[in-house]
Design a protein around this motif. Structure first.
Motif, mmCIF file in Angstrom:
data_model
loop_
_atom_site.group_PDB
_atom_site.id
_atom_site.type_symbol
_atom_site.label_atom_id
_atom_site.label_comp_id
_atom_site.label_asym_id
_atom_site.label_seq_id
_atom_site.Cartn_x
_atom_site.Cartn_y
_atom_site.Cartn_z
ATOM 1 N N LYS A 187 0.916 -1.165 0.072
ATOM 2 C CA LYS A 187 -0.087 -0.006 -0.114
ATOM 3 C C LYS A 187 0.831 1.281 0.006
ATOM 4 O O LYS A 187 2.245 1.218 0.179
ATOM 5 C CB LYS A 187 -0.853 -0.147 1.159
ATOM 6 N N GLN B 233 -3.331 6.016 4.838
ATOM 7 C CA GLN B 233 -3.099 5.372 3.499
ATOM 8 C C GLN B 233 -3.567 6.268 2.431
ATOM 9 O O GLN B 233 -4.737 6.727 2.463
ATOM 10 C CB GLN B 233 -3.917 4.173 3.713
ATOM 11 N N SER C 31 -7.265 6.314 0.925
ATOM 12 C CA SER C 31 -8.314 5.892 1.923
ATOM 13 C C SER C 31 -9.345 6.913 2.242
ATOM 14 O O SER C 31 -8.709 8.066 2.461
ATOM 15 C CB SER C 31 -7.636 4.948 3.043
ATOM 16 N N GLN D 61 -10.613 6.769 5.331
ATOM 17 C CA GLN D 61 -10.601 6.775 6.718
ATOM 18 C C GLN D 61 -9.533 7.873 7.185
ATOM 19 O O GLN D 61 -8.732 8.226 6.438
ATOM 20 C CB GLN D 61 -9.828 5.383 7.329
#
Length: 241
Positions: free
Chosen positions: A49, A69, A72, A74
């Motif tokens: 990743k 990340q 992402s 999140q």
């Protein structure tokens, strides 16, 4: 200047610069790096990743870092590290350094150690001990997705040991015969014992990037078989002025 003399001059320049000690970087809020993170677990486990590391603010001798990340939805995970990119955490009720890849000023041949023992770290172990000696090996060329760099390489050799907690594993089975149902059970007892293995780490630090452009961490089990490897390689960076 001819090609031959250019290489001679470059070599002399590197000889002068590389012989000097490297001071701690002047980190600033907004400094950001994108790394390609690769995790290898066992003989077949593999994942990759992109992770973004950003300096949020400087707090005395600590730096607030945000890890996210790439791509992402999140939120980023924020945590504190040292100005030398060391990581600390609670060990037996005290904040202890558990990883210190850099110890400024850096100079070829410099050494330092990181040692700690943790009681009851998990259900399987009643204690774990880690010990590593770091050494500044010297300057070398390294190639990563972000390009080619002249980096100061730091290596760490170490060992780990763990006291395995006692346990009882039960396996129950049953079957029905002409005389009725019969239940069978088998128990396996694990007695306390000590297991040990080795660790290897390497970091390629580039002063102009304020951080290492590559890192490798490897862990080996009691039979000398590599159980995991973690690799970070710089893909891009955006440094504050």
């Amino acid at each position: 200047m001819s090609g031959r003399w250019w290489f001679v001059a470059a070599g002399l320049l590197c000889g002068t610069v590389c012989a000097q000690s490297v001071q701690a970087p002047a980190l600033k809020a907004g400094d950001s790096w994108v790394y390609v993170d690769t995790v290898e677990s066992g003989p077949q486990g593999w994942s990759r990743k992109n992770e973004i590391v950003t300096v949020e603010r400087i707090e005395g001798d600590s730096v607030l870092i945000a890890n996210k990340q790439d791509g992402s939805s999140q939120p980023a995970v924020e945590h504190l590290v040292g100005l030398d990119w060391s990581r600390s955490r609670d060990v037996n009720g005290k904040q202890l350094v558990v990883n210190r890849p850099l110890a400024f000023p850096l100079a070829q041949g410099k050494k330092w150690r990181v040692d700690y023992t943790e009681a009851n770290p998990n259900r399987q172990h009643t204690s774990e001990t880690f010990g590593s000696e770091y050494t500044v090996v010297g300057w070398e060329d390294v190639q990563v997705p972000a390009g080619a760099f002249k980096a100061l390489k730091i290596e760490a050799q170490g060992q780990w040991s763990a006291v395995v907690a006692p346990s009882i594993n039960s396996d129950s089975r049953g079957h029905v015969d002409a005389d009725g149902a019969v239940s069978l059970s088998q128990s396996q007892i694990t007695r306390p014992h000590t297991a040990s293995g080795r660790m290897y780490k390497a970091f390629w630090y580039v002063p102009e990037q304020k951080r290492f452009v590559k890192s490798v961490e490897e862990y080996y089990d009691s039979k000398g078989v590599r159980s995991s490897r973690y690799t970070e390689e710089l893909q891009s960076s955006k440094l504050a002025g």
